[in-house]
Design a protein around this motif. Structure first.
Motif, PDB file in Angstrom:
ATOM      1  N   MET A   1     -22.179 -16.255  58.991  1.00 53.13           N
ATOM      2  CA  MET A   1     -20.758 -16.600  58.906  1.00 53.13           C
ATOM      3  C   MET A   1     -20.383 -16.874  57.452  1.00 53.13           C
ATOM      4  N   LYS A   2     -19.283 -16.311  57.028  1.00 58.08           N
ATOM      5  CA  LYS A   2     -18.848 -16.471  55.648  1.00 58.08           C
ATOM      6  C   LYS A   2     -17.985 -17.730  55.525  1.00 58.08           C
ATOM      7  N   PRO A   3     -18.074 -18.431  54.370  1.00 63.91           N
ATOM      8  CA  PRO A   3     -17.225 -19.617  54.178  1.00 63.91           C
ATOM      9  C   PRO A   3     -15.744 -19.241  54.223  1.00 63.91           C
ATOM     10  N   ASP A   4     -14.894 -20.175  54.686  1.00 66.00           N
ATOM     11  CA  ASP A   4     -13.458 -19.914  54.809  1.00 66.00           C
ATOM     12  C   ASP A   4     -12.793 -19.567  53.484  1.00 66.00           C
ATOM     13  N   ASN A   5     -13.303 -20.128  52.379  1.00 67.25           N
ATOM     14  CA  ASN A   5     -12.656 -19.875  51.092  1.00 67.25           C
ATOM     15  C   ASN A   5     -13.068 -18.549  50.476  1.00 67.25           C
ATOM     16  N   GLU A   6     -13.990 -17.854  51.109  1.00 69.58           N
ATOM     17  CA  GLU A   6     -14.424 -16.565  50.593  1.00 69.58           C
ATOM     18  C   GLU A   6     -13.487 -15.462  51.096  1.00 69.58           C
ATOM     19  N   LEU A   7     -13.122 -14.562  50.188  1.00 69.37           N
ATOM     20  CA  LEU A   7     -12.253 -13.464  50.575  1.00 69.37           C
ATOM     21  C   LEU A   7     -13.058 -12.461  51.405  1.00 69.37           C
ATOM     22  N   ILE A   8     -12.457 -11.962  52.480  1.00 66.75           N
ATOM     23  CA  ILE A   8     -13.121 -11.014  53.368  1.00 66.75           C
ATOM     24  C   ILE A   8     -12.357  -9.693  53.318  1.00 66.75           C
ATOM     25  N   PHE A   9     -13.096  -8.598  53.182  1.00 65.49           N
ATOM     26  CA  PHE A   9     -12.518  -7.266  53.067  1.00 65.49           C
ATOM     27  C   PHE A   9     -13.070  -6.368  54.160  1.00 65.49           C
ATOM     28  N   GLN A  10     -12.376  -5.248  54.387  1.00 67.75           N
ATOM     29  CA  GLN A  10     -12.851  -4.273  55.362  1.00 67.75           C
ATOM     30  C   GLN A  10     -12.323  -2.895  54.990  1.00 67.75           C
ATOM     31  N   ASN A  11     -12.962  -1.882  55.554  1.00 66.41           N
ATOM     32  CA  ASN A  11     -12.414  -0.521  55.487  1.00 66.41           C
ATOM     33  C   ASN A  11     -12.804   0.177  56.782  1.00 66.41           C
ATOM     34  N   LEU A  12     -12.600   1.474  56.844  1.00 72.10           N
ATOM     35  CA  LEU A  12     -12.844   2.181  58.101  1.00 72.10           C
ATOM     36  C   LEU A  12     -14.310   2.170  58.520  1.00 72.10           C
ATOM     37  N   SER A  13     -15.223   2.039  57.561  1.00 78.90           N
ATOM     38  CA  SER A  13     -16.639   2.089  57.921  1.00 78.90           C
ATOM     39  C   SER A  13     -17.335   0.728  57.885  1.00 78.90           C
ATOM     40  N   ARG A  63     -11.394   8.155  41.526  1.00 74.85           N
ATOM     41  CA  ARG A  63     -11.890   9.098  40.526  1.00 74.85           C
ATOM     42  C   ARG A  63     -10.881  10.230  40.568  1.00 74.85           C
ATOM     43  N   GLU A  64     -10.056  10.314  39.532  1.00 80.21           N
ATOM     44  CA  GLU A  64      -8.926  11.242  39.563  1.00 80.21           C
ATOM     45  C   GLU A  64      -9.354  12.652  39.938  1.00 80.21           C
ATOM     46  N   ARG A  65      -8.651  13.194  40.911  1.00 81.65           N
ATOM     47  CA  ARG A  65      -8.864  14.534  41.464  1.00 81.65           C
ATOM     48  C   ARG A  65     -10.231  14.704  42.134  1.00 81.65           C
ATOM     49  N   LYS A  66     -10.947  13.605  42.380  1.00 79.98           N
ATOM     50  CA  LYS A  66     -12.262  13.716  43.023  1.00 79.98           C
ATOM     51  C   LYS A  66     -12.504  12.629  44.059  1.00 79.98           C
ATOM     52  N   GLY A  67     -11.426  12.098  44.652  1.00 74.10           N
ATOM     53  CA  GLY A  67     -11.617  11.146  45.738  1.00 74.10           C
ATOM     54  C   GLY A  67     -11.515   9.691  45.329  1.00 74.10           C
ATOM     55  N   ALA A  68     -11.824   8.812  46.294  1.00 71.01           N
ATOM     56  CA  ALA A  68     -11.689   7.378  46.086  1.00 71.01           C
ATOM     57  C   ALA A  68     -12.530   6.618  47.100  1.00 71.01           C
ATOM     58  N   TRP A  69     -12.773   5.361  46.789  1.00 68.56           N
ATOM     59  CA  TRP A  69     -13.341   4.407  47.741  1.00 68.56           C
ATOM     60  C   TRP A  69     -12.335   3.268  47.815  1.00 68.56           C
ATOM     61  N   ALA A  70     -12.080   2.761  49.024  1.00 69.50           N
ATOM     62  CA  ALA A  70     -11.054   1.736  49.167  1.00 69.50           C
ATOM     63  C   ALA A  70     -11.394   0.754  50.268  1.00 69.50           C
ATOM     64  N   CYS A  71     -10.770  -0.422  50.171  1.00 69.68           N
ATOM     65  CA  CYS A  71     -10.883  -1.426  51.217  1.00 69.68           C
ATOM     66  C   CYS A  71      -9.624  -2.277  51.211  1.00 69.68           C
ATOM     67  N   ILE A  72      -9.484  -3.095  52.251  1.00 70.84           N
ATOM     68  CA  ILE A  72      -8.317  -3.964  52.369  1.00 70.84           C
ATOM     69  C   ILE A  72      -8.733  -5.385  52.686  1.00 70.84           C
ATOM     70  N   ARG A  73      -7.803  -6.296  52.415  1.00 69.26           N
ATOM     71  CA  ARG A  73      -7.918  -7.690  52.827  1.00 69.26           C
ATOM     72  C   ARG A  73      -6.657  -8.014  53.618  1.00 69.26           C
ATOM     73  N   LYS A  74      -6.816  -8.633  54.787  1.00 64.77           N
ATOM     74  CA  LYS A  74      -5.675  -9.022  55.629  1.00 64.77           C
ATOM     75  C   LYS A  74      -5.433 -10.517  55.498  1.00 64.77           C
ATOM     76  N   VAL A  75      -4.147 -10.873  55.373  1.00 63.24           N
ATOM     77  CA  VAL A  75      -3.745 -12.279  55.417  1.00 63.24           C
ATOM     78  C   VAL A  75      -2.556 -12.369  56.364  1.00 63.24           C
ATOM     79  N   LYS A  76      -2.673 -13.262  57.344  1.00 62.68           N
ATOM     80  CA  LYS A  76      -1.617 -13.427  58.348  1.00 62.68           C
ATOM     81  C   LYS A  76      -0.964 -14.797  58.139  1.00 62.68           C
ATOM     82  N   VAL A  77       0.341 -14.779  57.898  1.00 60.85           N
ATOM     83  CA  VAL A  77       1.110 -16.020  57.772  1.00 60.85           C
ATOM     84  C   VAL A  77       1.807 -16.240  59.116  1.00 60.85           C
ATOM     85  N   PRO A  78       1.614 -17.417  59.751  1.00 58.86           N
ATOM     86  CA  PRO A  78       2.090 -17.614  61.126  1.00 58.86           C
ATOM     87  C   PRO A  78       3.599 -17.879  61.258  1.00 58.86           C
TER      88      PRO A  78
END
Length: 176
Positions: A1-13, A63-78
């Motif tokens: 389990m990751k600490p709450d203050n640590e940023l968590i990221f994800q992508n499709l894989s 990498r211009e004209r040769k693809g990319a690697w990416a991920c996201i971070r979600k934050v939900k404000v209630p």
């Protein structure tokens, strides 16, 4: 389990990546082709839902004209964040929060991967994409100077619509 203050990221894989794991993916991606033209890009978009506002921050190493690697971070404000300035400002704050993880040491590490190849055409830039536009019909145009200044203060090259594709296209896809 990751600490709450640590940023968590994800992508499709991969789900639940730490910032350190994200950083290692970026390092590995650059090492595959240190002669490339790289853009490390950050941007956040938001969407108001019935009982919350969802913010998505994207990190893209392109990498211009040769693809990319990416991920996201979600934050939900209630709650519904209907004030446009508050929402745009919070989007920028979330981008700043992720960018701040890239310490000078980490940025130097990435630059050092490309630096030996600068004279062979390699390059490395860091951009902050802001989901705002300067067009006369765009309600966010009044915030352009403020948000651009915030990105510049972090040492990022600011981009607004239509160039701000990480915020307005990549992150936007995950806010729905």
């Amino acid at each position: 389990m990751k600490p709450d203050n640590e940023l968590i990221f994800q992508n499709l894989s991969q789900e639940r990546m730490s910032f350190e794991e994200v950083f290692q993916h970026i390092v590995s991606y650059i090492k595959k082709d240190p002669l490339g033209n790289y853009r490390l890009i950050f941007g956040t978009d938001s969407q108001i839902h019935t009982d919350h506002t969802l913010f998505i921050t994207g990190i893209v190493i392109q990498r211009e004209r040769k693809g990319a690697w990416a991920c996201i971070r979600k934050v939900k404000v209630p709650r519904k964040m209907i004030n446009l300035h508050e929402r745009i400002s919070y989007e920028t704050t979330l981008t700043e929060e992720v960018v701040s993880q890239f310490t000078e040491e980490k940025k130097e590490h990435l630059i050092d991967l490309v630096l030996p190849n600068i004279y062979k055409g390699a390059s490395f830039t860091i951009e902050g994409h802001i989901d705002i536009g300067a067009g006369a019909r765009n309600k966010t145009r009044v915030f352009v100077n403020e948000m651009v200044s915030r990105m510049e203060s972090l040492g990022l090259e600011p981009k607004i619509k239509p160039e701000a594709f990480v915020a307005s296209s990549y992150a936007n896809r995950y806010t729905k």
